[in-house]
Write a protein that holds these residues in place. Structure first.
Motif, PDB file in Angstrom:
ATOM      1  N   GLY A 105       0.699  -1.484   0.080  1.00 55.24           N
ATOM      2  CA  GLY A 105      -0.008   0.071   0.083  1.00 55.24           C
ATOM      3  C   GLY A 105       0.704   1.070   0.074  1.00 55.24           C
ATOM      4  O   GLY A 105       0.783   2.167  -0.888  1.00 55.24           O
ATOM      5  N   LEU A 106       1.858   0.758   0.951  1.00 56.39           N
ATOM      6  CA  LEU A 106       2.833   2.347   0.718  1.00 56.39           C
ATOM      7  C   LEU A 106       3.127   2.874  -0.473  1.00 56.39           C
ATOM      8  O   LEU A 106       3.621   3.482  -0.797  1.00 56.39           O
ATOM      9  CB  LEU A 106       3.630   2.259   2.338  1.00 56.39           C
ATOM     10  N   ASN A 107       3.748   1.875  -0.768  1.00 51.16           N
ATOM     11  CA  ASN A 107       4.999   1.847  -2.665  1.00 51.16           C
ATOM     12  C   ASN A 107       3.611   2.597  -3.288  1.00 51.16           C
ATOM     13  O   ASN A 107       3.910   2.791  -4.220  1.00 51.16           O
ATOM     14  CB  ASN A 107       5.517   0.235  -3.475  1.00 51.16           C
ATOM     15  N   TYR A 108       2.468   1.988  -3.061  1.00 48.58           N
ATOM     16  CA  TYR A 108       1.752   2.364  -4.737  1.00 48.58           C
ATOM     17  C   TYR A 108       0.808   3.780  -4.380  1.00 48.58           C
ATOM     18  O   TYR A 108       0.951   4.155  -5.063  1.00 48.58           O
ATOM     19  CB  TYR A 108       0.051   1.096  -3.480  1.00 48.58           C
ATOM     20  N   MET A 109       1.287   3.973  -3.187  1.00 52.05           N
ATOM     21  CA  MET A 109       0.658   5.873  -2.969  1.00 52.05           C
ATOM     22  C   MET A 109       1.876   6.776  -3.129  1.00 52.05           C
ATOM     23  O   MET A 109       1.936   8.092  -3.718  1.00 52.05           O
ATOM     24  CB  MET A 109       0.160   5.737  -1.489  1.00 52.05           C
ATOM     25  N   ASN A 110       3.133   5.653  -3.172  1.00 53.12           N
ATOM     26  CA  ASN A 110       4.036   6.727  -3.113  1.00 53.12           C
ATOM     27  C   ASN A 110       4.101   6.498  -4.729  1.00 53.12           C
ATOM     28  O   ASN A 110       4.460   7.873  -5.322  1.00 53.12           O
ATOM     29  CB  ASN A 110       5.172   6.071  -2.917  1.00 53.12           C
ATOM     30  N   GLN A 111       3.948   6.173  -5.537  1.00 48.75           N
ATOM     31  CA  GLN A 111       4.378   5.787  -6.749  1.00 48.75           C
ATOM     32  C   GLN A 111       2.734   6.732  -7.364  1.00 48.75           C
ATOM     33  O   GLN A 111       3.316   7.093  -8.832  1.00 48.75           O
ATOM     34  CB  GLN A 111       3.779   3.981  -7.865  1.00 48.75           C
ATOM     35  N   ARG A 112       1.800   6.212  -7.142  1.00 46.36           N
ATOM     36  CA  ARG A 112       0.626   7.144  -7.801  1.00 46.36           C
ATOM     37  C   ARG A 112       0.575   8.150  -8.039  1.00 46.36           C
ATOM     38  O   ARG A 112      -0.129   9.159  -8.246  1.00 46.36           O
ATOM     39  CB  ARG A 112      -0.588   6.338  -7.740  1.00 46.36           C
ATOM     40  N   TYR A 113       0.718   8.740  -6.614  1.00 47.93           N
ATOM     41  CA  TYR A 113       0.527  10.423  -5.555  1.00 47.93           C
ATOM     42  C   TYR A 113       1.546  10.647  -5.505  1.00 47.93           C
ATOM     43  O   TYR A 113       1.547  11.900  -5.142  1.00 47.93           O
ATOM     44  CB  TYR A 113      -0.877   9.630  -4.309  1.00 47.93           C
ATOM     45  N   GLY A 114       2.483  10.115  -5.288  1.00 49.11           N
ATOM     46  CA  GLY A 114       3.661  11.103  -4.460  1.00 49.11           C
ATOM     47  C   GLY A 114       4.003  10.734  -3.118  1.00 49.11           C
ATOM     48  O   GLY A 114       4.865  10.648  -2.330  1.00 49.11           O
ATOM     49  N   SER A 115       2.915  10.215  -2.549  1.00 46.01           N
ATOM     50  CA  SER A 115       3.432  10.069  -0.780  1.00 46.01           C
ATOM     51  C   SER A 115       1.959   9.551  -0.261  1.00 46.01           C
ATOM     52  O   SER A 115       0.702   9.860  -0.799  1.00 46.01           O
ATOM     53  CB  SER A 115       3.722  11.040   0.073  1.00 46.01           C
ATOM     54  N   PRO A 116       1.807   9.481   1.091  1.00 46.38           N
ATOM     55  CA  PRO A 116       0.727   9.140   1.036  1.00 46.38           C
ATOM     56  C   PRO A 116      -0.607   9.890   1.504  1.00 46.38           C
ATOM     57  O   PRO A 116      -1.430   9.961   1.791  1.00 46.38           O
ATOM     58  CB  PRO A 116       0.692   8.001   2.867  1.00 46.38           C
ATOM     59  N   CYS A 117      -0.122  11.292   2.317  1.00 42.35           N
ATOM     60  CA  CYS A 117      -0.209  12.498   2.257  1.00 42.35           C
ATOM     61  C   CYS A 117      -1.022  12.962   0.830  1.00 42.35           C
ATOM     62  O   CYS A 117      -2.077  13.550   0.976  1.00 42.35           O
ATOM     63  CB  CYS A 117       0.322  13.679   3.113  1.00 42.35           C
ATOM     64  N   ASP A 118      -0.833  13.057  -0.014  1.00 40.16           N
ATOM     65  CA  ASP A 118      -0.740  13.235  -1.513  1.00 40.16           C
ATOM     66  C   ASP A 118      -2.264  11.592  -1.771  1.00 40.16           C
ATOM     67  O   ASP A 118      -2.656  13.150  -2.375  1.00 40.16           O
ATOM     68  CB  ASP A 118      -0.094  13.235  -2.607  1.00 40.16           C
ATOM     69  N   ALA A 119      -2.179  11.079  -1.721  1.00 41.17           N
ATOM     70  CA  ALA A 119      -3.090  10.270  -1.507  1.00 41.17           C
ATOM     71  C   ALA A 119      -4.523  11.001  -0.716  1.00 41.17           C
ATOM     72  O   ALA A 119      -5.590  10.277  -1.225  1.00 41.17           O
ATOM     73  CB  ALA A 119      -2.664   8.805  -1.439  1.00 41.17           C
ATOM     74  N   TRP A 120      -4.113  10.872  -0.461  1.00 40.02           N
ATOM     75  CA  TRP A 120      -5.298  11.234   1.009  1.00 40.02           C
ATOM     76  C   TRP A 120      -5.911  12.472   0.613  1.00 40.02           C
ATOM     77  O   TRP A 120      -7.502  12.454   0.416  1.00 40.02           O
ATOM     78  CB  TRP A 120      -4.768  11.768   2.379  1.00 40.02           C
ATOM     79  N   SER A 121      -5.038  13.524   0.230  1.00 45.96           N
ATOM     80  CA  SER A 121      -5.609  14.636  -0.278  1.00 45.96           C
ATOM     81  C   SER A 121      -6.428  13.989  -1.772  1.00 45.96           C
ATOM     82  O   SER A 121      -7.653  14.691  -1.599  1.00 45.96           O
ATOM     83  CB  SER A 121      -4.866  15.822  -1.261  1.00 45.96           C
ATOM     84  N   TYR A 122      -6.539  13.411  -2.081  1.00 47.64           N
ATOM     85  CA  TYR A 122      -6.723  12.467  -3.325  1.00 47.64           C
ATOM     86  C   TYR A 122      -8.386  12.549  -2.936  1.00 47.64           C
ATOM     87  O   TYR A 122      -9.493  12.491  -3.645  1.00 47.64           O
ATOM     88  CB  TYR A 122      -5.654  11.810  -4.162  1.00 47.64           C
TER      89      TYR A 122
END
Length: 231
Positions: free
Chosen positions: A207-224
């Motif tokens: 999950g962490l790898n996915y968030m980093n690769q797709r959004y840049g970071s977990p916080c960027d993923a959370w914003s999305y």
């Protein structure tokens, strides 16, 4: 008035002085001064021929010259002040731009370091965590805190809260999404480990790898996620 550089007025002034001296000479009885008195009388006639308003005109011209000189001096001072203000404003602008550039550079470095840290954490082998037959929510969260960078953990936690409430065996009955981060298809998590169905550490790593690769970071993923209701 005797210092004003006006030829006619200067001659008239000098003539008047000569006339006064001649009168004094006559009173003393000097014969030589009689001739001077005659010449002075002639000069006095010339003085009487000068227009009455000449002295006022000379004074007015002098005042006009002084006013012009003062205006020129004022213009020069104003120009210098404006140039100094412009130089000061340019210097302040340059300083502000430099500070902004330095701040932006620092923020960029901080983001890069955060991503590197996240990447290092994400590459931690899930096998370093003891395998159990089952895990409590507290145990799963403790594992996540060891894998996810501290600065990104809350954002990661927010997503997991909404996706699975920290249930590593959660299944979406309609889509088949599985696990803590609801991977779809679930089999994608096999890239992080063959035990993805039963090991929360493997799911967290994926999950962490996915968030980093797709959004840049977990916080960027959370914003999305906040903007779209999914990620």
């Amino acid at each position: 008035m005797s210092r004003i550089s006006v030829r006619g007025f200067a001659v008239a002034s000098a003539t008047a002085v000569t006339a006064v001296g001649s009168v004094v000479g006559v009173a003393s009885g000097s014969v030589a001064q009689n001739n001077d008195a005659e010449a002075t009388a002639a000069d006095a006639t010339l003085l009487s021929d000068i227009p009455v308003g000449q002295q006022a005109q000379v004074q007015t011209a002098s005042l006009a010259q002084q006013a012009d000189a003062q205006a020129i001096a004022a213009d020069t001072t104003a120009k210098k002040d404006a140039e100094e203000a412009a130089r000061k404003a340019a210097a302040e602008t340059a300083i502000a731009k430099k500070a902004a550039a330095e701040k932006a550079e620092k923020e960029a470095k901080d983001r890069a370091e955060a991503k590197k840290a996240a990447s290092r954490s994400a590459t931690r082998d899930a096998s370093s965590f003891p395998v159990q037959s089952s895990y409590t929510v507290a145990q799963v969260q403790a594992i996540a805190r060891q894998i996810v960078p501290s600065g990104q953990f809350q954002c990661f936690s927010n997503i997991v809260d909404h996706e699975s409430t920290w249930n590593y065996q959660a299944v979406n009955p309609s889509s088949g999404a599985y696990g803590l981060v609801q991977a779809l298809p679930a089999g994608k998590m096999a890239s992080a480990g063959a035990d993805w169905r039963t090991n929360p550490a493997t799911q967290i790593k994926w999950g962490l790898n996915y968030m980093n690769q797709r959004y840049g970071s977990p916080c960027d993923a959370w914003s999305y996620w906040q903007a779209n209701g999914n990620y």
